[in-house]
Design an enzyme around this catalytic site. Structure first.
Site, short mmCIF file in Angstrom:
data_model
loop_
_atom_site.label_atom_id
_atom_site.label_comp_id
_atom_site.label_asym_id
_atom_site.label_seq_id
_atom_site.Cartn_x
_atom_site.Cartn_y
_atom_site.Cartn_z
CG HIS A 83 -13.53 26.57 -14.63
ND1 HIS A 83 -14.28 26.41 -15.37
CD2 HIS A 83 -12.03 26.08 -14.84
CE1 HIS A 83 -13.51 25.77 -16.24
NE2 HIS A 83 -12.37 26.47 -16.04
CG HIS A 85 -9.35 27.92 -14.89
ND1 HIS A 85 -8.92 26.02 -15.67
CD2 HIS A 85 -8.08 27.67 -14.53
CE1 HIS A 85 -7.85 26.26 -15.01
NE2 HIS A 85 -7.56 27.12 -14.35
CG ASP A 87 -10.66 28.01 -21.30
OD1 ASP A 87 -10.09 28.19 -19.82
OD2 ASP A 87 -10.88 27.69 -21.91
CG HIS A 88 -14.19 28.03 -19.00
ND1 HIS A 88 -15.06 26.86 -19.55
CD2 HIS A 88 -12.53 27.56 -19.14
CE1 HIS A 88 -14.65 26.25 -19.79
NE2 HIS A 88 -13.23 26.16 -19.92
#
Length: 305
Positions: A83, A85, A87-88
Site C-alpha cells: 500500500h 503509505h 513508510d512503505h
C-alpha cells in the site's frame, strides 16, 4: 479492549540487519520507530538469485543502501507494494532505478470515499501520491519468479489500495498493515473504511495461510485464528460505541474517552478517526444517526426501535 488479541511485542531485529524469518524469505527493518510503526517498517526479499522485494520502505538512505546491499550479486525482478503509505512505498522508485525491476501494486493512493464539502484528509501527509505501479494488480493475480509464486489479494480497509501477497510455497501471507502482531491497524476515513476492512479481515481469515509476515513487528503464527481475534476486537469496539450511545447522544471525543482507557496521548487523533470509521459503518447500517454526513465533528445518537 486490546487484551482479546494475543499481541507479541518481543521483536528485536536491529535496523539494517538481514535475517530469515522463514525459509526463502529475508527481511530488513527500517530505523523509523514510532507509535504507528512500532520498531520500524519491514522490507522483505523473496527467493534467491532472482528475487522480489516487498515494500521497499520510505526514502531513508541507510535503509535503501542496506536493501540494495542485501541483494548485491542477485537480480531483482519484481518490486511489490502492499500500500502507498510513506513508510512503505516511496523507496520503490530508487530501487527500480538501481535494479531495473518493475513495480507491482493495486494502484495509486486514493481515498476510500469522496471527501465531503470542506473536509480535508487528516492523513493526507501519510499518503505517497507520487507512486504509480508499472503493473496494476487485481485480486487473484499470480506473479511468478524463479522458485516462487505469489498470489495478490485485495485487502482494502487500512487504505483503499491495500494488498496482501500469499507466498504459495511457504503457505505464508505478507499482510502489510492489514494484520500486525504488535497492535491493531489504523482505519481512518477517508483514506480507509471500516466496512471494507471487516470484509478484508473475513477474507484472509478464511484463507489457508498459517503464517503472516506483517509490515511491522514479528511473525504471526496460527494466523487464521489471529485474524479472527482482530475481527472480534472490532466487533467489541462497535458494541462499546453502541453501548455508550444507548446512554445518550455523544460526539467523537466523548466516545474516545469512554472507550479508549489509558490511551497513549499520541494516538488520540487516530482513535478518533477509528471511531469515525465505525460510525460511518453504523450510520450506513441504520444503527446510528447523525445530522448530515458522518464527520469528525458530528454528534451521534442511537437509532431506536
Amino acid at each position: 479492549m486490546t487484551e482479546d488479541i494475543p499481541f507479541d511485542r518481543s521483536f528485536d531485529l536491529p535496523p539494517g540487519q538481514v535475517d530469515r524469518p522463514i525459509p526463502g524469505v529475508r527481511r530488513i527493518l527500517v530505523d523509523n520507530p514510532g507509535p504507528f510503526t512500532f520498531k520500524g517498517t519491514l522490507s522483505y526479499i523473496i527467493g534467491q538469485g532472482k528475487v522480489a522485494i516487498i515494500d521497499p520502505g520510505p526514502l531513508d538512505e541507510a535503509h535503501i543502501a542496506a536493501l540494495l546491499d542485501a541483494v548485491r550479486g542477485e537480480t531483482v525482478t519484481h518490486i511489490l507494494v502492499t500500500h502507498t503509505h510513506r513508510d512503505h512505498s516511496p523507496a520503490a522508485a530508487r530501487i527500480k532505478a538501481a535494479t531495473g525491476a518493475k513495480t507491482f501494486a493495486e494502484g495509486p493512493h486514493r481515498a476510500a470515499r469522496p471527501l465531503h464539502i470542506g473536509e480535508l484528509s487528516p492523513l493526507d501527509a501519510a499518503g505517497d501520491r507520487d507512486f504509480r505501479p508499472d503493473v496494476v494488480l487485481a485480486d487473484g493475480d499470480v506473479i511468478e519468479g524463479e522458485g516462487w509464486i505469489v498470489e495478490a489479494l485485495t485487502t482494502p480497509g487500512h487504505t483503499a489500495n491495500h494488498m496482501a501477497f500469499a507466498l504459495k510455497q511457504a503457505n505464508a501471507l505478507f499482510s502489510g498493515d492489514h494484520v500486525m502482531g504488535w497492535s491493531t491497524s489504523v482505519v481512518a476515513p477517508p483514506d480507509g473504511a471500516m466496512s471494507d476492512y471487516m470484509a478484508s479481515l473475513e477474507k484472509v481469515a478464511r484463507r489457508p495461510e498459517t503464517v503472516y509476515l506483517p509490515g511491522h513487528g514479528g511473525i504471526i503464527r496460527d494466523a487464521p485464528r489471529y485474524a479472527r481475534s482482530y475481527i472480534r476486537h472490532r466487533q467489541d469496539r462497535e458494541a462499546s460505541i453502541l453501548h455508550r450511545l444507548a446512554k445518550g447522544d455523544a460526539d467523537i471525543p466523548t466516545l474516545v474517552r469512554a472507550i479508549y482507557i489509558g490511551l497513549d496521548p499520541r494516538l488520540t487523533k487516530a482513535a478518533g478517526l477509528s471511531v469515525l470509521a465505525h460510525l460511518e459503518d453504523l450510520v450506513a447500517r441504520s444503527l446510528v444517526a447523525t445530522d448530515g454526513t458522518p464527520a469528525i465533528g458530528g454528534h451521534y445518537r442511537l437509532v431506536r426501535g
